[in-house]
Structure formats: structure tokens, C-alpha cells
Design a protein around this motif. Structure first.
Motif, PDB file in Angstrom:
ATOM      1  N   ASN A   1     -19.262  54.450   6.028  1.00  0.00           N
ATOM      2  CA  ASN A   1     -19.477  53.078   5.570  1.00  0.00           C
ATOM      3  C   ASN A   1     -18.812  52.086   6.518  1.00  0.00           C
ATOM      4  N   THR A   2     -19.546  51.065   6.939  1.00  0.00           N
ATOM      5  CA  THR A   2     -19.066  50.131   7.955  1.00  0.00           C
ATOM      6  C   THR A   2     -17.788  49.412   7.536  1.00  0.00           C
ATOM      7  N   ILE A   3     -17.766  48.871   6.325  1.00  0.00           N
ATOM      8  CA  ILE A   3     -16.575  48.149   5.868  1.00  0.00           C
ATOM      9  C   ILE A   3     -15.386  49.093   5.751  1.00  0.00           C
ATOM     10  N   ASP A   4     -15.628  50.299   5.271  1.00  0.00           N
ATOM     11  CA  ASP A   4     -14.543  51.285   5.181  1.00  0.00           C
ATOM     12  C   ASP A   4     -13.979  51.597   6.569  1.00  0.00           C
ATOM     13  N   ILE A   5     -14.865  51.720   7.555  1.00  0.00           N
ATOM     14  CA  ILE A   5     -14.416  52.001   8.924  1.00  0.00           C
ATOM     15  C   ILE A   5     -13.546  50.862   9.435  1.00  0.00           C
ATOM     16  N   ILE A   6     -14.005  49.620   9.225  1.00  0.00           N
ATOM     17  CA  ILE A   6     -13.268  48.460   9.727  1.00  0.00           C
ATOM     18  C   ILE A   6     -11.895  48.362   9.061  1.00  0.00           C
ATOM     19  N   GLN A   7     -11.835  48.592   7.774  1.00  0.00           N
ATOM     20  CA  GLN A   7     -10.544  48.539   7.080  1.00  0.00           C
ATOM     21  C   GLN A   7      -9.620  49.665   7.543  1.00  0.00           C
ATOM     22  N   TYR A   8     -10.189  50.817   7.843  1.00  0.00           N
ATOM     23  CA  TYR A   8      -9.403  51.930   8.376  1.00  0.00           C
ATOM     24  C   TYR A   8      -8.843  51.566   9.751  1.00  0.00           C
ATOM     25  N   ILE A   9      -9.661  50.918  10.589  1.00  0.00           N
ATOM     26  CA  ILE A   9      -9.218  50.480  11.916  1.00  0.00           C
ATOM     27  C   ILE A   9      -8.078  49.470  11.792  1.00  0.00           C
ATOM     28  N   GLU A  10      -8.193  48.568  10.813  1.00  0.00           N
ATOM     29  CA  GLU A  10      -7.108  47.610  10.573  1.00  0.00           C
ATOM     30  C   GLU A  10      -5.795  48.323  10.264  1.00  0.00           C
ATOM     31  N   ARG A  11      -5.864  49.337   9.405  1.00  0.00           N
ATOM     32  CA  ARG A  11      -4.650  50.067   9.037  1.00  0.00           C
ATOM     33  C   ARG A  11      -4.064  50.804  10.239  1.00  0.00           C
ATOM     34  N   ILE A  12      -4.939  51.387  11.057  1.00  0.00           N
ATOM     35  CA  ILE A  12      -4.477  52.075  12.263  1.00  0.00           C
ATOM     36  C   ILE A  12      -3.742  51.103  13.175  1.00  0.00           C
ATOM     37  N   ALA A  13      -4.320  49.904  13.344  1.00  0.00           N
ATOM     38  CA  ALA A  13      -3.731  48.899  14.230  1.00  0.00           C
ATOM     39  C   ALA A  13      -2.354  48.460  13.735  1.00  0.00           C
ATOM     40  N   VAL A  14      -2.232  48.279  12.425  1.00  0.00           N
ATOM     41  CA  VAL A  14      -0.955  47.845  11.857  1.00  0.00           C
ATOM     42  C   VAL A  14       0.099  48.932  12.030  1.00  0.00           C
TER      43      VAL A  14
END
Length: 267
Positions: free
Chosen positions: A64-77
């Protein structure tokens, strides 16, 4: 981290822009749905829906696109060494979902000349049949993709399908126009993942030569569109492939591959 995507795919563009904005390294794998690469058994076993993007981090796979983006945000933080995880707020997530709710498939296909669209659709159906024969253990999932291809062609014959898609897009753009009257970016003063979701929509309209119909007449969106095209993430993810002659190169290369494989019956 592995990303399976394609430059022509709108959701893939969203994920890649988020990766660029967050500065997250990843390995890129091109999977072109137009040439049927998303139906190769190696990819299809990973995602039985046969759709891009797919994001893989070790054994963790997200579709899921939104799930991927939110996961990327968490990785970045986490990578930044922050003590607490701070990702998109509620307003940003609501905008992300609102934009995701508009499905560009029928709108896009309706603006492609029928002879090319039908030719590619026939090619894809042949690819599905070939893969079904090669991987009988996946026959049920391939059959679902085949049925989906036929249903898409039937729906494109219905005037109401395109009308509803257009109306949905217009409502979304009108809402964006009102918001951009108050703030420079979609969810406030700063660029957020809501903007990441919106930018590929505007890029798709430009690619279809519909900029005058949907963007120019909305002055706030038009100003915003000029602004976001200056971001390095846009230039790397979209501008690199669709500015000037590159736009024709990207599309012609894909069309050439489909034609050659069809003529040689190499599905």
C-alpha cells in the motif's frame, strides 16, 4: 531496502519522491506493467496483485502506497537518531488519503488513443496467458488478472465511468485550490507527505497534455505547480523522465518493446 517500481507509475513516483525527500537509500528495480514485467512469476509471487510499487526491507514487504510512505518516514526518523518518532500529523494523513481515493486508471486510459490502448491490452492478456502456462501453481491469481483486464476494457466503454472519474478529480483539485489560497503547501507552511501524494497527480495531467484544462485555470495550483517542480526530488523522480524529449524517449521505448515482443510472439 528494495523498491520495485516504474517511472510511468503514479504510486511509484509518490514513493520515490518520499524516499528522496527523506534521504533514504534504496535499491531500485524497474518493473514495467505496460510490458508485463509485473506478471513475471518472480515478482508475482511477491505480490499476487501484480502491482507496483512494492517496498521490501528484509522480510518485511509493503504494497500500500500510504503505508510505504509512512514506513519511510519512520525509517528516516530512526536513522536521524531522534529519541521519539514524529511522522505525518492527522491533517497530512487525511490529505494523503483524500488524494489516494482518486483512482487515475480509467481517467488515464480514456485519454490514450484507443488503437494503442487496445493493442497494449491485448498484449497484456497474452502475457497473462503465457505466465499462467509457465506457472500453473499461480493459475488462480493469473486468471484473476486476466479477468481484471477484460473488465477494464468493458468499463472504458461506459461513459459514466469516465464522467465519475473526471468529477472526482475536479472536486479534489477544487479542494486543493481552496487550501492553497490559505497556505503555500497542501497541509500548511511546510512541504509534507501530502504534497508528495499530490505532485504525481499534477505530473500525470501534464503528461496527458491536460495542464491547460485542469491546472492553468486554477491560479493557486498553477503557482504551486511551478514551485514544486523546482524541488530536487521532483527533478530526480519525474522531471528526469518527462521533461522535453525525455518524455517521448520514455514512452517510445516502452511502445517499441511491446511491438517487438508482439511481432515475435515473445510474451
Amino acid at each position: 531496502m528494495q523498491l520495485y517500481h516504474h517511472p510511468l507509475d503514479l504510486d511509484s513516483q509518490r514513493v520515490r519522491i518520499s524516499l528522496e525527500e527523506e534521504g533514504v537509500d534504496y535499491t531500485s528495480h524497474h518493473v514495467n506493467p505496460i510490458t508485463g514485467k509485473n506478471l513475471d512469476s518472480s515478482f508475482f509471487k511477491m505480490n499476487r496483485r501484480g502491482r507496483v510499487p512494492v517496498f521490501q526491507n528484509g522480510s518485511h514487504i509493503i504494497y500500500n502506497t500510504i503505508d510505504i510512505i509512512q514506513y519511510i518516514e519512520r525509517i528516516a526518523v530512526v536513522s536521524s537518531g531522534a529519541d521519539s518518532i514524529s511522522t505525518s500529523n492527522r491533517e497530512v494523513i487525511e490529505w494523503m488519503q483524500r488524494i489516494q481515493d482518486w483512482d487515475p486508471k480509467f481517467f488515464t486510459l480514456a485519454h490514450i488513443p484507443e488503437k494503442y490502448r487496445v493493442y497494449v491490452s491485448k498484449f497484456i492478456r497474452q502475457v497473462v496467458i503465457a505466465r499462467m502456462s509457465e506457472s500453473p501453481e499461480l493459475a488462480g491469481d493469473y486468471h484473476r488478472k486476466l479477468r481484471e483486464a477484460y473488465e477494464t476494457e468493458e468499463k472504458l466503454k461506459e461513459a459514466d465511468v469516465l464522467r465519475r472519474s473526471k468529477e472526482h478529480l475536479v472536486r479534489l483539485l477544487d479542494e486543493v485550490e481552496r487550501q492553497l489560497c490559505e497556505t503555500p503547501f497542501l497541509a500548511g507552511q511546510d512541504f509534507t507527505m501530502a504534497d508528495v501524494m499530490l505532485i504525481p497527480v499534477l505530473a500525470r495531467l501534464k503528461l496527458l497534455d491536460l495542464e491547460n484544462d485542469y491546472i492553468t485555470g486554477r491560479p493557486n495550483i498553477a503557482e504551486y505547480w511551478l514551485l514544486v517542480q523546482q524541488r530536487p526530488s521532483y527533478k530526480r523522480v519525474i522531471g528526469k523522465y518527462f521533461n522535453g524529449w525525455r518524455k517521448h524517449k520514455t514512452l517510445l521505448k516502452t511502445w517499441f518493446l511491446v511491438r517487438i515482443r508482439s511481432l515475435l510472439k515473445r510474451y
